[in-house]
Scaffold this motif. Sequence first.
Motif, PDB file in Angstrom:
ATOM      1  N   MET A 166       3.941   4.258  25.814  1.00 34.43           N
ATOM      2  CA  MET A 166       4.826   4.615  26.952  1.00 34.43           C
ATOM      3  C   MET A 166       4.498   4.135  28.112  1.00 34.43           C
ATOM      4  SD  MET A 166       6.610   8.173  25.452  1.00 34.43           S
ATOM      5  CE  MET A 166       4.983   8.590  24.981  1.00 34.43           C
ATOM      6  N   PRO A 167       5.205   3.549  29.106  1.00 37.09           N
ATOM      7  CA  PRO A 167       4.712   3.298  30.341  1.00 37.09           C
ATOM      8  C   PRO A 167       4.443   4.209  31.354  1.00 37.09           C
ATOM      9  CG  PRO A 167       6.762   2.314  29.972  1.00 37.09           C
ATOM     10  CD  PRO A 167       6.540   3.047  28.659  1.00 37.09           C
ATOM     11  N   ARG A 168       5.205   5.168  31.334  1.00 39.82           N
ATOM     12  CA  ARG A 168       5.205   5.901  32.576  1.00 39.82           C
ATOM     13  C   ARG A 168       4.680   7.449  32.072  1.00 39.82           C
ATOM     14  NH1 ARG A 168       9.330   2.551  33.727  1.00 39.82           N
ATOM     15  NH2 ARG A 168       8.713   1.501  35.609  1.00 39.82           N
ATOM     16  N   MET A 169       4.582   7.729  30.786  1.00 44.45           N
ATOM     17  CA  MET A 169       3.937   9.050  30.490  1.00 44.45           C
ATOM     18  C   MET A 169       3.134   9.107  29.298  1.00 44.45           C
ATOM     19  SD  MET A 169       7.484  10.876  29.188  1.00 44.45           S
ATOM     20  CE  MET A 169       8.149  11.371  30.879  1.00 44.45           C
ATOM     21  N   THR A 170       2.565  10.191  28.989  1.00 45.12           N
ATOM     22  CA  THR A 170       1.932  10.215  27.791  1.00 45.12           C
ATOM     23  C   THR A 170       2.858  10.963  26.655  1.00 45.12           C
ATOM     24  OG1 THR A 170       1.019  12.309  28.077  1.00 45.12           O
ATOM     25  CG2 THR A 170      -0.216  10.458  28.802  1.00 45.12           C
ATOM     26  N   GLY A 171       2.465  10.930  25.546  1.00 47.61           N
ATOM     27  CA  GLY A 171       3.155  11.805  24.293  1.00 47.61           C
ATOM     28  C   GLY A 171       3.289  13.251  24.747  1.00 47.61           C
ATOM     29  N   VAL A 172       2.005  13.516  25.101  1.00 47.37           N
ATOM     30  CA  VAL A 172       2.146  14.954  25.608  1.00 47.37           C
ATOM     31  C   VAL A 172       3.051  15.408  26.555  1.00 47.37           C
ATOM     32  CG1 VAL A 172       0.718  17.122  26.375  1.00 47.37           C
ATOM     33  CG2 VAL A 172      -0.131  15.293  24.777  1.00 47.37           C
ATOM     34  N   GLN A 173       3.087  14.644  27.766  1.00 43.80           N
ATOM     35  CA  GLN A 173       4.042  14.572  28.738  1.00 43.80           C
ATOM     36  C   GLN A 173       5.463  14.632  28.330  1.00 43.80           C
ATOM     37  OE1 GLN A 173       2.478  11.629  31.057  1.00 43.80           O
ATOM     38  NE2 GLN A 173       1.371  12.970  32.602  1.00 43.80           N
ATOM     39  N   LEU A 174       5.903  13.750  27.484  1.00 38.11           N
ATOM     40  CA  LEU A 174       6.979  13.561  26.674  1.00 38.11           C
ATOM     41  C   LEU A 174       7.466  14.877  26.289  1.00 38.11           C
ATOM     42  CD1 LEU A 174       9.691  12.107  26.093  1.00 38.11           C
ATOM     43  CD2 LEU A 174       8.577  11.103  24.238  1.00 38.11           C
ATOM     44  N   ALA A 175       6.498  15.414  25.375  1.00 38.42           N
ATOM     45  CA  ALA A 175       7.036  16.488  24.669  1.00 38.42           C
ATOM     46  C   ALA A 175       6.923  17.863  25.553  1.00 38.42           C
ATOM     47  CB  ALA A 175       5.520  17.123  23.662  1.00 38.42           C
ATOM     48  N   GLN A 176       6.309  17.814  26.592  1.00 42.88           N
ATOM     49  CA  GLN A 176       6.432  18.922  27.530  1.00 42.88           C
ATOM     50  C   GLN A 176       7.823  18.856  28.016  1.00 42.88           C
ATOM     51  OE1 GLN A 176       3.152  17.801  30.087  1.00 42.88           O
ATOM     52  NE2 GLN A 176       2.008  19.704  29.387  1.00 42.88           N
ATOM     53  N   ALA A 177       8.224  17.506  28.593  1.00 38.67           N
ATOM     54  CA  ALA A 177       9.828  17.482  29.050  1.00 38.67           C
ATOM     55  C   ALA A 177      10.764  17.748  27.840  1.00 38.67           C
ATOM     56  CB  ALA A 177       9.685  15.821  29.414  1.00 38.67           C
ATOM     57  N   LEU A 178      10.353  17.328  26.659  1.00 33.42           N
ATOM     58  CA  LEU A 178      11.511  17.722  25.744  1.00 33.42           C
ATOM     59  C   LEU A 178      11.649  19.251  25.404  1.00 33.42           C
ATOM     60  CD1 LEU A 178      10.683  15.219  22.987  1.00 33.42           C
ATOM     61  CD2 LEU A 178      12.736  15.299  24.500  1.00 33.42           C
ATOM     62  N   GLN A 179      10.393  20.008  25.635  1.00 34.92           N
ATOM     63  CA  GLN A 179      10.332  21.346  25.285  1.00 34.92           C
ATOM     64  C   GLN A 179      10.923  21.987  26.599  1.00 34.92           C
ATOM     65  OE1 GLN A 179       8.947  23.394  22.738  1.00 34.92           O
ATOM     66  NE2 GLN A 179       9.531  21.356  22.178  1.00 34.92           N
ATOM     67  N   ALA A 180      11.163  21.460  27.746  1.00 34.13           N
ATOM     68  CA  ALA A 180      11.795  22.098  28.910  1.00 34.13           C
ATOM     69  C   ALA A 180      13.199  22.207  28.800  1.00 34.13           C
ATOM     70  CB  ALA A 180      11.314  21.396  30.282  1.00 34.13           C
ATOM     71  N   VAL A 181      13.750  20.797  28.135  1.00 36.38           N
ATOM     72  CA  VAL A 181      15.245  20.927  27.637  1.00 36.38           C
ATOM     73  C   VAL A 181      15.471  21.885  26.294  1.00 36.38           C
ATOM     74  CG1 VAL A 181      16.933  19.287  27.196  1.00 36.38           C
ATOM     75  CG2 VAL A 181      15.454  18.793  28.855  1.00 36.38           C
ATOM     76  N   ARG A 182      14.747  21.776  25.499  1.00 33.26           N
ATOM     77  CA  ARG A 182      15.132  22.106  24.109  1.00 33.26           C
ATOM     78  C   ARG A 182      14.061  22.716  23.427  1.00 33.26           C
ATOM     79  NH1 ARG A 182      17.981  19.585  19.030  1.00 33.26           N
ATOM     80  NH2 ARG A 182      17.839  21.443  17.685  1.00 33.26           N
ATOM     81  N   ALA A 183      13.514  24.177  23.820  1.00 35.71           N
ATOM     82  CA  ALA A 183      12.287  24.672  23.345  1.00 35.71           C
ATOM     83  C   ALA A 183      12.199  24.850  21.795  1.00 35.71           C
ATOM     84  CB  ALA A 183      12.166  26.066  24.184  1.00 35.71           C
ATOM     85  N   ASP A 184      13.031  24.904  21.119  1.00 38.03           N
ATOM     86  CA  ASP A 184      13.149  24.910  19.613  1.00 38.03           C
ATOM     87  C   ASP A 184      13.047  23.662  19.093  1.00 38.03           C
ATOM     88  OD1 ASP A 184      15.745  23.871  20.669  1.00 38.03           O
ATOM     89  OD2 ASP A 184      16.497  24.726  18.560  1.00 38.03           O
ATOM     90  N   LEU A 185      12.925  22.342  19.486  1.00 36.09           N
ATOM     91  CA  LEU A 185      12.639  21.196  19.023  1.00 36.09           C
ATOM     92  C   LEU A 185      11.353  20.900  18.642  1.00 36.09           C
ATOM     93  CD1 LEU A 185      14.240  18.559  18.823  1.00 36.09           C
ATOM     94  CD2 LEU A 185      13.107  17.556  20.869  1.00 36.09           C
ATOM     95  N   PRO A 186      11.083  20.770  17.191  1.00 36.11           N
ATOM     96  CA  PRO A 186       9.923  20.755  16.692  1.00 36.11           C
ATOM     97  C   PRO A 186       9.296  19.346  17.033  1.00 36.11           C
ATOM     98  CG  PRO A 186      11.436  20.527  14.796  1.00 36.11           C
ATOM     99  CD  PRO A 186      12.220  20.881  16.162  1.00 36.11           C
ATOM    100  N   VAL A 187       7.902  19.157  17.288  1.00 36.21           N
ATOM    101  CA  VAL A 187       7.350  17.908  17.743  1.00 36.21           C
ATOM    102  C   VAL A 187       6.263  17.632  17.015  1.00 36.21           C
ATOM    103  CG1 VAL A 187       6.338  16.763  19.878  1.00 36.21           C
ATOM    104  CG2 VAL A 187       8.295  18.170  20.141  1.00 36.21           C
ATOM    105  N   ILE A 188       6.200  16.236  16.585  1.00 37.41           N
ATOM    106  CA  ILE A 188       5.078  15.679  16.042  1.00 37.41           C
ATOM    107  C   ILE A 188       4.485  14.499  16.812  1.00 37.41           C
ATOM    108  CG2 ILE A 188       4.122  14.504  13.900  1.00 37.41           C
ATOM    109  CD1 ILE A 188       6.215  15.947  12.200  1.00 37.41           C
TER     110      ILE A 188
END
Length: 70
Positions: free
Chosen positions: A1-23
């Motif tokens: 990803m050009p502008r964020m890491t996978g961990v940063q993406l997961a953090q952003a997703l968790q901020a929107v939907r904390a119950d979303l499982p992430v692999i």
Amino acid sequence: MPRMTGVQLAQALQAVRADLPVILYSGNGEGLDQPALKAAGIGTVLRKPVDPNALEAALATVLAASRARS
């Protein structure tokens, strides 16, 4: 990803939907910080190339945990 890491993406997703499982599926998983992964809501890290059986097991685990929380 050009502008964020996978961990940063997961953090952003968790901020929107904390119950979303992430692999996290990574070809560059060396040195990942376990507390940071947990804080980002990442339950499982799979390394490239992924073994199909490992992927199936990881999906079954996160989906079962998600159902148990519901």
